[in-house]
Scaffold this active site. Sequence first.
Site, PDB file in Angstrom:
ATOM      1  N   GLU A 197       0.708  -1.274  -0.428  1.00 25.07           N
ATOM      2  CA  GLU A 197      -0.227   0.400   0.080  1.00 25.07           C
ATOM      3  C   GLU A 197       0.998   1.032  -0.082  1.00 25.07           C
ATOM      4  OE1 GLU A 197      -3.872  -1.310   3.160  1.00 25.07           O
ATOM      5  OE2 GLU A 197      -2.237  -0.827   3.296  1.00 25.07           O
ATOM      6  N   THR A 210       4.964  -9.445   8.633  1.00 24.41           N
ATOM      7  CA  THR A 210       3.865  -9.143   8.239  1.00 24.41           C
ATOM      8  C   THR A 210       3.615  -8.103   8.283  1.00 24.41           C
ATOM      9  OG1 THR A 210       2.823 -11.238  10.339  1.00 24.41           O
ATOM     10  CG2 THR A 210       1.428  -9.387   8.888  1.00 24.41           C
ATOM     11  N   ARG A 256       3.145   4.298  16.070  1.00 24.22           N
ATOM     12  CA  ARG A 256       1.253   4.781  15.686  1.00 24.22           C
ATOM     13  C   ARG A 256       0.418   4.633  15.695  1.00 24.22           C
ATOM     14  NH1 ARG A 256      -1.229   2.772  11.711  1.00 24.22           N
ATOM     15  NH2 ARG A 256      -1.561   3.358   9.087  1.00 24.22           N
ATOM     16  N   GLY A 304      -7.166  -5.249  13.580  1.00 25.09           N
ATOM     17  CA  GLY A 304      -6.681  -7.141  12.601  1.00 25.09           C
ATOM     18  C   GLY A 304      -7.266  -6.502  11.359  1.00 25.09           C
ATOM     19  N   ASP A 313      -8.424  -5.044   7.997  1.00 23.71           N
ATOM     20  CA  ASP A 313      -7.627  -4.267   7.088  1.00 23.71           C
ATOM     21  C   ASP A 313      -7.464  -4.272   5.862  1.00 23.71           C
ATOM     22  OD1 ASP A 313      -5.708  -4.904   7.857  1.00 23.71           O
ATOM     23  OD2 ASP A 313      -3.947  -3.766   8.313  1.00 23.71           O
ATOM     24  N   LYS A 319     -10.692  -9.401   5.259  1.00 22.21           N
ATOM     25  CA  LYS A 319      -9.927  -9.311   5.732  1.00 22.21           C
ATOM     26  C   LYS A 319     -10.231  -8.940   7.836  1.00 22.21           C
ATOM     27  CE  LYS A 319      -4.961  -9.398   7.429  1.00 22.21           C
ATOM     28  NZ  LYS A 319      -4.531  -7.448   8.122  1.00 22.21           N
TER      29      LYS A 319
HETATM   30  N1  LIG Z   1      -5.061  -0.928  12.565  1.00 24.77           N
HETATM   31  C1  LIG Z   1      -3.895  -0.758  11.989  1.00 24.77           C
HETATM   32  O1  LIG Z   1      -3.688   0.590  11.599  1.00 24.77           O
HETATM   33  C2  LIG Z   1      -2.659  -1.715  11.806  1.00 24.77           C
HETATM   34  C3  LIG Z   1      -1.724  -1.304  12.076  1.00 24.77           C
HETATM   35  C4  LIG Z   1      -0.847  -2.622  11.498  1.00 24.77           C
HETATM   36  C5  LIG Z   1      -1.115  -3.935  11.422  1.00 24.77           C
HETATM   37  N2  LIG Z   1      -1.929  -4.287  11.636  1.00 24.77           N
HETATM   38  C6  LIG Z   1      -2.728  -5.335  11.379  1.00 24.77           C
HETATM   39  O2  LIG Z   1      -2.999  -5.330  13.113  1.00 24.77           O
HETATM   40  C7  LIG Z   1      -2.720  -7.078  12.376  1.00 24.77           C
HETATM   41  C8  LIG Z   1      -1.786  -7.557  13.549  1.00 24.77           C
HETATM   42  O3  LIG Z   1      -0.455  -6.623  12.564  1.00 24.77           O
HETATM   43  P1  LIG Z   1       1.176  -7.808  13.482  1.00 24.77           P
HETATM   44  O4  LIG Z   1       2.283  -6.611  12.572  1.00 24.77           O
HETATM   45  O5  LIG Z   1       0.718  -7.823  14.631  1.00 24.77           O
HETATM   46  O6  LIG Z   1       1.196  -9.199  12.672  1.00 24.77           O
HETATM   47  P2  LIG Z   1       2.012  -9.738  13.371  1.00 24.77           P
HETATM   48  O7  LIG Z   1       1.909 -11.589  11.984  1.00 24.77           O
HETATM   49  O8  LIG Z   1       2.992  -9.935  13.860  1.00 24.77           O
HETATM   50  O9  LIG Z   1       0.878 -10.647  14.740  1.00 24.77           O
HETATM   51  C9  LIG Z   1      -0.271 -10.786  14.091  1.00 24.77           C
HETATM   52  C10 LIG Z   1       0.121 -12.862  15.615  1.00 24.77           C
HETATM   53  O10 LIG Z   1      -2.106 -13.230  14.580  1.00 24.77           O
HETATM   54  C11 LIG Z   1      -2.197 -14.576  16.243  1.00 24.77           C
HETATM   55  N3  LIG Z   1      -3.302 -14.980  15.091  1.00 24.77           N
HETATM   56  C12 LIG Z   1      -3.491 -15.148  13.445  1.00 24.77           C
HETATM   57  N4  LIG Z   1      -5.407 -15.880  13.640  1.00 24.77           N
HETATM   58  C13 LIG Z   1      -5.240 -15.456  15.859  1.00 24.77           C
HETATM   59  C14 LIG Z   1      -6.854 -16.016  16.043  1.00 24.77           C
HETATM   60  N5  LIG Z   1      -7.677 -16.149  15.245  1.00 24.77           N
HETATM   61  N6  LIG Z   1      -6.593 -15.810  17.657  1.00 24.77           N
HETATM   62  C15 LIG Z   1      -5.693 -15.662  18.265  1.00 24.77           C
HETATM   63  N7  LIG Z   1      -4.773 -14.996  17.396  1.00 24.77           N
HETATM   64  C16 LIG Z   1      -4.496 -15.623  16.026  1.00 24.77           C
HETATM   65  C17 LIG Z   1      -1.294 -14.426  14.375  1.00 24.77           C
HETATM   66  O11 LIG Z   1      -0.407 -16.323  15.545  1.00 24.77           O
HETATM   67  C18 LIG Z   1       0.323 -14.233  15.348  1.00 24.77           C
HETATM   68  O12 LIG Z   1       0.842 -14.035  16.505  1.00 24.77           O
HETATM   69  C19 LIG Z   1      -2.841  -7.497  10.729  1.00 24.77           C
HETATM   70  O13 LIG Z   1      -3.140  -7.586  10.624  1.00 24.77           O
HETATM   71  C20 LIG Z   1      -1.371  -6.351  10.402  1.00 24.77           C
HETATM   72  O14 LIG Z   1      -2.198  -6.005   9.542  1.00 24.77           O
HETATM   73  C21 LIG Z   1      -3.172  -2.225  11.449  1.00 24.77           C
END
Ligand SMILES: NC(=O)c1ccc[n+]([C@@H]2O[C@H](COP(=O)([O-])OP(=O)(O)OC[C@H]3O[C@@H](n4cnc5c(N)ncnc54)[C@H](O)[C@@H]3O)[C@@H](O)[C@H]2O)c1
Length: 348
Positions: free
Chosen positions: A65, A93, A121, A234, A236, A240
């Site tokens: 993105e 990720t 942030r 998560g 986003d 998803k």
């Molecule tokens: N809204 C925002 O501004 C924003 C910003 C950053 C990241 N995110 C999103 O946040 C999410 C997490 O990012 P991250 O960098 O921590 O990812 P990451 O891959 O490091 O961690 C994700 C965790 O979720 C766990 N998981 C997956 N399915 C699960 C379930 N059903 N139940 C419980 N745990 C589960 C995984 O085992 C993993 O430990 C991503 O989807 C990312 O796109 C959103």
Amino acid sequence: MPPLPSQLAYIPFVSVENMMRLVHHFGIETMLRELTDAVEADYRRWDIFEKTPRMASHSRDGVIELMPTSDGETFGFKYVNGHPSNAAKGFQTITAFGLLARVDNGYPLMLTEMTLLTALRTAATSAMAARHLAPKGSTVMAMIGNGAQAEFQALAMKAVVGIEEVRLYDIDPKATEKTARNLADSGLRVVSCATSQDAIEGAHIITTCTADKAYATILTDNMVGPGIHINAIGGDCPGKTELHKDILARADTFVEFEPQTRIEGEIQQMDAGYPVTEFWKVVSGEAAGRRDSRQITLFDSVGFAIEDFSALRYVYSKLHGTDFFQQIDILADPDDPRDLFGMLQRAA
Ligand SMILES: NC(=O)c1ccc[n+]([C@@H]2O[C@H](COP(=O)([O-])OP(=O)(O)OC[C@H]3O[C@@H](n4cnc5c(N)ncnc54)[C@H](O)[C@@H]3O)[C@@H](O)[C@H]2O)c1
């Protein structure tokens, strides 16, 4: 020896190493507090920003993105990827970098890593929303998904909202162990849980921060009682999500930028008439945040460019008088602006 680049060619570059030095120098909780205020200050001047849903290049395994915005004086953009299957292959990720530039002449001002800065942030934005939407006196938070973002989220809720206990759950117990270990000296009471139901026990705030390229159901309707604030970050991307749609039917939902969230957020599960409030209206006093103690509030966060702009400007403001950056000659700036070729020729 080729001629040296002109002074105008140089801008500060903040590497990952220097970002880590900067965070340790100022202190992570101080930075999270200041960043929360910086994001909120920009939310208060929402009107003047250029706003567009981010440009997303979707593929089978994830998304890349570009997130641009400008306040008329300064322009910023972030490059970020999101690949839920990366962790299993030994990659992050999410990774990111970003750039700040002058609007008057288009010259860049700073290039920086943004993988750490995105975690900071995002946590600051979550805390900003929670301090307006979570029940008064919230002290317990459930953290479902214990990956890269988790500790940042917990620390921001501690620093800004006053959270004292974080209850962890992840489908992968190793992720929970890692997060509990990292937060052991944080001053938070850390409780590792075997199920998500356990994790939400007694929680005033539930943060869902999982990564799966699917319509997941991290929270079902019966798990969410009255008075809870849900910070759903998560879900986003199209296809998803994390919450059962029945939760949305009972919640008052707050979003960043509605046109982007309709495509990417939890609300993609709802029809176009489902009511949402853009969060800047709460900050500016145009709309109510939490109205009563039984209301379920949902911050359906997807991440918006203005938050990255605030983070970029915040880091830029911190560089003065420090050595937390390198100077790089990012642009070609010949003595005679039209003699680009001559500059190349003289360097032979
Ligand atoms: N809204 C925002 O501004 C924003 C910003 C950053 C990241 N995110 C999103 O946040 C999410 C997490 O990012 P991250 O960098 O921590 O990812 P990451 O891959 O490091 O961690 C994700 C965790 O979720 C766990 N998981 C997956 N399915 C699960 C379930 N059903 N139940 C419980 N745990 C589960 C995984 O085992 C993993 O430990 C991503 O989807 C990312 O796109 C959103």
